[in-house]
Design a protein around this motif. Structure first.
Motif, PDB file in Angstrom:
ATOM      1  N   SER A 192       0.824  -1.207   0.000  1.00  0.00           N
ATOM      2  CA  SER A 192       0.000   0.000   0.000  1.00  0.00           C
ATOM      3  C   SER A 192       0.859   1.258   0.000  1.00  0.00           C
ATOM      4  O   SER A 192       0.523   2.267  -0.637  1.00  0.00           O
ATOM      5  N   VAL A 193       1.985   1.208   0.716  1.00  0.00           N
ATOM      6  CA  VAL A 193       2.877   2.364   0.761  1.00  0.00           C
ATOM      7  C   VAL A 193       3.408   2.696  -0.636  1.00  0.00           C
ATOM      8  O   VAL A 193       3.585   3.869  -0.990  1.00  0.00           O
ATOM      9  N   PHE A 194       3.619   1.698  -1.441  1.00  0.00           N
ATOM     10  CA  PHE A 194       4.198   1.915  -2.771  1.00  0.00           C
ATOM     11  C   PHE A 194       3.201   2.509  -3.759  1.00  0.00           C
ATOM     12  O   PHE A 194       3.566   2.780  -4.908  1.00  0.00           O
ATOM     13  N   ARG A 195       1.950   2.715  -3.342  1.00  0.00           N
ATOM     14  CA  ARG A 195       0.940   3.122  -4.313  1.00  0.00           C
ATOM     15  C   ARG A 195       1.246   4.493  -4.916  1.00  0.00           C
ATOM     16  O   ARG A 195       0.982   4.713  -6.107  1.00  0.00           O
TER      17      ARG A 195
ATOM     18  N   PHE B 238       4.024   3.959  -7.431  1.00  0.00           N
ATOM     19  CA  PHE B 238       3.527   3.097  -8.516  1.00  0.00           C
ATOM     20  C   PHE B 238       2.624   3.885  -9.468  1.00  0.00           C
ATOM     21  O   PHE B 238       2.779   3.818 -10.700  1.00  0.00           O
ATOM     22  N   VAL B 239       1.680   4.631  -8.906  1.00  0.00           N
ATOM     23  CA  VAL B 239       0.745   5.391  -9.743  1.00  0.00           C
ATOM     24  C   VAL B 239       1.487   6.458 -10.536  1.00  0.00           C
ATOM     25  O   VAL B 239       1.221   6.656 -11.731  1.00  0.00           O
ATOM     26  N   ILE B 240       2.426   7.162  -9.899  1.00  0.00           N
ATOM     27  CA  ILE B 240       3.179   8.198 -10.610  1.00  0.00           C
ATOM     28  C   ILE B 240       3.998   7.583 -11.745  1.00  0.00           C
ATOM     29  O   ILE B 240       4.080   8.136 -12.855  1.00  0.00           O
ATOM     30  N   ILE B 241       4.598   6.416 -11.492  1.00  0.00           N
ATOM     31  CA  ILE B 241       5.402   5.763 -12.541  1.00  0.00           C
ATOM     32  C   ILE B 241       4.521   5.368 -13.718  1.00  0.00           C
ATOM     33  O   ILE B 241       4.861   5.611 -14.887  1.00  0.00           O
ATOM     34  N   VAL B 242       3.370   4.766 -13.433  1.00  0.00           N
ATOM     35  CA  VAL B 242       2.474   4.335 -14.515  1.00  0.00           C
ATOM     36  C   VAL B 242       1.945   5.537 -15.294  1.00  0.00           C
ATOM     37  O   VAL B 242       1.928   5.536 -16.534  1.00  0.00           O
ATOM     38  N   LEU B 243       1.510   6.578 -14.583  1.00  0.00           N
ATOM     39  CA  LEU B 243       0.985   7.756 -15.263  1.00  0.00           C
ATOM     40  C   LEU B 243       2.077   8.465 -16.061  1.00  0.00           C
ATOM     41  O   LEU B 243       1.821   8.983 -17.162  1.00  0.00           O
ATOM     42  N   THR B 244       3.305   8.477 -15.537  1.00  0.00           N
ATOM     43  CA  THR B 244       4.414   9.106 -16.268  1.00  0.00           C
ATOM     44  C   THR B 244       4.727   8.320 -17.538  1.00  0.00           C
ATOM     45  O   THR B 244       4.970   8.907 -18.603  1.00  0.00           O
ATOM     46  N   LEU B 245       4.710   7.002 -17.432  1.00  0.00           N
ATOM     47  CA  LEU B 245       4.955   6.167 -18.617  1.00  0.00           C
ATOM     48  C   LEU B 245       3.867   6.387 -19.660  1.00  0.00           C
ATOM     49  O   LEU B 245       4.161   6.535 -20.864  1.00  0.00           O
TER      50      LEU B 245
END
Length: 686
Positions: free
Chosen positions: A189-192, A195-202
């Motif tokens: 949960s902490v990594f969310r 994770f979300v920023i990485i996916v949205l940036t990609l």
């Protein structure tokens, strides 16, 4: 994983370039750990402080357009506020924070969180064309008007926000369902955020890289260039004119800086069972912000969300901040090319997700109402003013209303006229006899928590027992005097036969009896006041005005009764209160009309006399026999002895002793009056 995306997002709230959020995060976690007394608190950019900085920048640039840039304004605020907070810590004035109660803090935090969320929704939806730093209600209205103009940014923003909440709730649910793997799901949960920023940036990179327009714009708003490394290191150039322009905004910035941090550090100290030093924490915050100005950082303070993550992760010492600083500096030097493609709508989603937790839950607000409706009103006022005006006015409203409530509670304290309830105390075995114990409770049934079938007996006729629930000081002394004198005049007999007093000799505001009414007939039905017992259990301070109030009370009731009235005091533990009473002519049995011109010397306790009554003690005082029972409740006999306070026979160890002494004195005085009247051939009507 949380501090990097949050720092860039909070810099966006402060209307500063993203790198300044990373500068503040790096310096905050690195310097704070060297001075901290809290192992959990994470220092860096926070939402409320970032919002305040945006308001400060807006204020200065409106008053002095094109004179100072936003980063210079923010860094100057960090320097001045850090210097003020450091001085407060060094002077050991951290106790000043205690004047602001928890509901007031929660109120402006809730209002600020609503303000921040409202200001980030336009960025989440790609809506532009109005000032998102205006009052919250205006931003909400303009956002609703602009919904038809939603752009493609909403695809990234809404997707990121839904993903953040989905991951959080799924991990929390799995943690409850599989308790053994709860810690694993917590870290997932902490990594969310990352994770979300990485996916949205990609996704932003794949969509925008070939869609750059001739004007250099992209289909969606992205972060673009973030300078690599620490590009703005150097001494602060302090501009006197800028400091003058900032002066009206500095108080609110300083209050937020220290108040939010102290509240968070105390909260995690309670949760994790350790004690913080508020003054040392203020020193840590002050030094952190002063050093941060060298790196062009803007004000940093404690973050609730990141501190909660540190606490749940199991950090052992403040040195955990060093690891966070390493991560931030690596991001500054190694990940800035990737930051170019971060969608601004994704950062808005991170902000909304983080700030929403600062809004007080309905259950918490209901508890405020249950505990103290007046403090609930303070909370509500702070929220409403923040939403319809500004965060600055919201903070000032919460502080001013809290101080006003404090003054009202001091100036209008509760007090009770007491009566007696006798309790039966059963021994440890059936063979032992049953003892009794006198307990004094309010005469008014509504003020007492006793059962309805319990009868509260008033004191003996001629005795009044009153309990003060606050220190007797200048704001409330007049009220205490009025309450006692009014009660005496209503419930006790006037000592002068008013039928022998002409109307011209009466006080100007005494209208006298109504036509056909016998004033003496009603008066003679009441007992004559002989003693007043004041329970000082809750009195921790007394000042000159309080003593003068007691002197005024004594003079007024003695004029009413036309005879001396004894004042007995119970449960006085402070030698300074005892000294003040003696200086006012109380406690020693020597009547005095006014306060002496010279203050009496301190009268220390001379020990406890177990041999009997003091030779200076009046004969009409009965001392209570106080029994000391062994803790093992053995069958051995219990020794008893009278306990007295030398030199002050009218100051008693407890309330029961004081009331018994007053009642015996009143009874003896009544007997003397009866004998005197019998000898003179008069008839006593009672």
């Amino acid at each position: 994983m949380v501090v990097v995306p949050q720092s860039m997002s909070y810099a966006q709230i402060a209307t500063l370039p993203a790198e300044y959020g990373l500068y503040s995060a790096f310096v905050g976690v690195l310097i704070y750990c060297l001075f901290a007394t809290s192992k959990d608190v994470s220092i860096g950019p926070v939402a409320v402080m970032s919002l305040t900085i945006s308001q400060v920048i807006k204020h200065v640039q409106e008053k002095h357009p094109d004179q100072w840039e936003g980063p210079q304004i923010a860094t100057t605020v960090a320097f001045i506020c850090g210097l003020i907070v450091l001085a407060i810590g060094l002077l050991r004035l951290g106790w000043l924070v205690e004047f602001i109660p928890a509901p007031a803090v929660s109120g402006f935090m809730t209002g600020s969180a609503i303000n921040i969320v409202a200001g980030q929704v336009p960025g989440l939806m790609g809506i532009t064309g109005f000032d998102t730093r205006a009052a919250t209600y205006k931003v909400i209205i303009n956002t609703l008007k602009g919904l038809p103009n939603t752009t493609l940014d909403a695809a990234w923003g809404l997707t990121g926000l839904v993903a953040l909440y989905s991951i959080r709730y799924i991990c929390d649910g799995l943690g409850r369902r599989y308790p053994r793997r709860k810690r694993l799901f917590f870290f997932l949960s902490v990594f969310r955020n990352a994770f979300v920023i990485i996916v949205l940036t990609l996704a932003s990179f794949l969509y925008c890289r070939h869609r750059k327009t001739s004007a250099g714009k992209y289909p969606i708003k992205i972060l673009q260039n973030v300078p690599r490394g620490l590009k703005h290191v150097g001494p602060l150039h302090l501009d006197g004119n800028l400091v003058s322009a900032l002066a009206p905004e500095l108080p609110v910035s300083t209050i937020i800086l220290l108040l939010e941090h102290i509240a968070i550090s105390k909260s995690f100290g309670r949760v994790n069972n350790y004690k913080i030093n508020p003054n040392q924490e203020l020193i840590a915050i002050g030094v952190t912000n002063l050093v941060g100005t060298v790196f062009s950082a803007y004000p940093a303070t404690g973050s609730f969300s990141r501190s909660a993550l540190k606490s749940k992760s199991g950090v052992r010492t403040p040195a955990a901040g060093i690891l966070t600083a390493v991560v931030v500096i690596v991001a500054l030097y190694g990940l800035t090319p990737a930051f170019f493609w971060i969608p601004s709508a994704g950062l808005s989603a991170v902000i909304i997700h983080a700030v929403a937790d600062l809004v007080a839950s309905p259950s918490q607000v209901y508890r405020y109402w249950r505990v103290s409706p007046l403090e609930f009103c303070i909370w509500l006022a702070a929220v409403v003013v923040t939403i319809f005006s500004s965060i600055e006015n919201g903070i000032y409203t919460s502080i001013c209303t809290s101080l006003a409530l404090l003054l009202i509670r001091i100036a209008r304290p509760r007090g009770y006229f007491l009566g007696k309830v006798t309790l039966k105390l059963h021994g440890p075995s059936v063979a032992q006899p049953t003892a009794t114990r006198d307990v004094y409770v309010p005469l008014n049934p509504k003020a007492s928590l006793m059962n309805a079938d319990v009868k509260v007996l008033p004191p003996a006729p001629g005795v009044i027992v009153y309990r003060l629930e606050e220190s007797l000081v200048y704001p409330n002394s007049s009220m205490v005097n009025s309450v006692l004198v009014d009660y005496v005049k209503e419930h006790t007999r006037r000592g002068i036969d008013m039928s022998t007093v002409s109307m011209g000799d009466r006080p100007w505001n005494d209208p006298g009896p109504k036509p056909g009414q016998d004033e003496n007939e009603e008066n003679l039905k009441k007992p004559l006041l002989k003693a007043i017992v004041l329970d000082f259990t809750a009195v921790s301070q007394i000042d000159t005005t309080g003593i003068q109030s007691l002197v005024d009370t004594r003079n007024e009731v003695e004029r009413w009764t036309d005879s001396p009235v004894e004042f007995h005091f119970a449960t006085i533990l402070s030698p300074w209160i005892r000294r003040a009473l003696v200086a006012g002519g109380f406690g020693i049995g020597t009547p005095r009309v006014d306060i002496p011109k010279e203050i009496a010397a301190v009268v220390p306790y001379r020990g406890i006399n177990f041999s009997g009554a003091s030779p200076e003690k009046p004969d009409d005082i009965e001392e209570q026999q106080i029994a000391q029972t062994p803790s093992n409740a053995s069958s051995s006999s219990v020794a008893t002895a009278p306990i007295t306070l030398e030199d002050t026979p009218f100051i008693h160890l407890d309330l029961v002793q004081a009331v018994r002494a007053a009642e015996k004195s009143a009874l003896r005085s009544s007997d003397q009056i009866s004998v005197s009247e019998s000898e003179s051939g008069s008839v006593l009507k009672s």
